[in-house]
Design a protein around this motif. Sequence first.
Motif, PDB file in Angstrom:
ATOM      1  N   ALA A  17     -27.071  66.667  51.809  1.00 31.45           N
ATOM      2  CA  ALA A  17     -27.435  65.578  52.713  1.00 31.45           C
ATOM      3  C   ALA A  17     -28.488  64.734  52.015  1.00 31.45           C
ATOM      4  O   ALA A  17     -29.097  65.160  51.032  1.00 31.45           O
ATOM      5  N   ASN A  18     -28.694  63.515  52.519  1.00 26.08           N
ATOM      6  CA  ASN A  18     -29.741  62.684  51.931  1.00 26.08           C
ATOM      7  C   ASN A  18     -30.387  61.818  53.002  1.00 26.08           C
ATOM      8  O   ASN A  18     -29.805  61.551  54.044  1.00 26.08           O
ATOM      9  N   ASP A  19     -31.596  61.424  52.703  1.00 27.74           N
ATOM     10  CA  ASP A  19     -32.350  60.497  53.538  1.00 27.74           C
ATOM     11  C   ASP A  19     -32.872  59.430  52.593  1.00 27.74           C
ATOM     12  O   ASP A  19     -33.961  59.543  52.051  1.00 27.74           O
ATOM     13  N   GLY A  20     -32.038  58.420  52.355  1.00 28.43           N
ATOM     14  CA  GLY A  20     -32.385  57.430  51.338  1.00 28.43           C
ATOM     15  C   GLY A  20     -32.250  58.053  49.959  1.00 28.43           C
ATOM     16  O   GLY A  20     -31.185  58.494  49.571  1.00 28.43           O
ATOM     17  N   ALA A  21     -33.342  58.153  49.229  1.00 26.29           N
ATOM     18  CA  ALA A  21     -33.315  58.699  47.876  1.00 26.29           C
ATOM     19  C   ALA A  21     -33.610  60.196  47.843  1.00 26.29           C
ATOM     20  O   ALA A  21     -33.551  60.813  46.787  1.00 26.29           O
ATOM     21  N   VAL A  22     -33.940  60.798  48.980  1.00 28.51           N
ATOM     22  CA  VAL A  22     -34.286  62.222  49.032  1.00 28.51           C
ATOM     23  C   VAL A  22     -33.047  63.031  49.384  1.00 28.51           C
ATOM     24  O   VAL A  22     -32.399  62.789  50.395  1.00 28.51           O
ATOM     25  N   LYS A  23     -32.713  64.011  48.526  1.00 29.11           N
ATOM     26  CA  LYS A  23     -31.564  64.876  48.772  1.00 29.11           C
ATOM     27  C   LYS A  23     -32.049  66.246  49.220  1.00 29.11           C
ATOM     28  O   LYS A  23     -33.088  66.720  48.775  1.00 29.11           O
TER      29      LYS A  23
END
Length: 95
Positions: A17-23
């Motif tokens: 999963a990701n939140d923008g650039a954070v995986k």
Amino acid sequence: MSVLVWDGATLACDCSANDGAVKYSIDKMWRERTQSGYIYMGGVGAVHDISVMKEWVMGGRVLDKFPNVTNSCTFVVVTISIGLIRYTTKPVGIV
């Protein structure tokens, strides 16, 4: 990109999963016991949509309680008696 695969015997899914650039890693597939046996569920798309779809399925798939999900969510339920049922934006599944 998410991957959800059913070959008629095995359900498999990635855990990315990701939140923008954070995986990060999350569960997007579950095995749950019901009164009629085990069901297997998995989803791809927005994490929130996958989560509310799981709650809807475990709540008995009541038609008028179908969650408001986006077009980016696909959720599948696999049972021994029916096989794979796919849900997207409507409470009626596609076998």
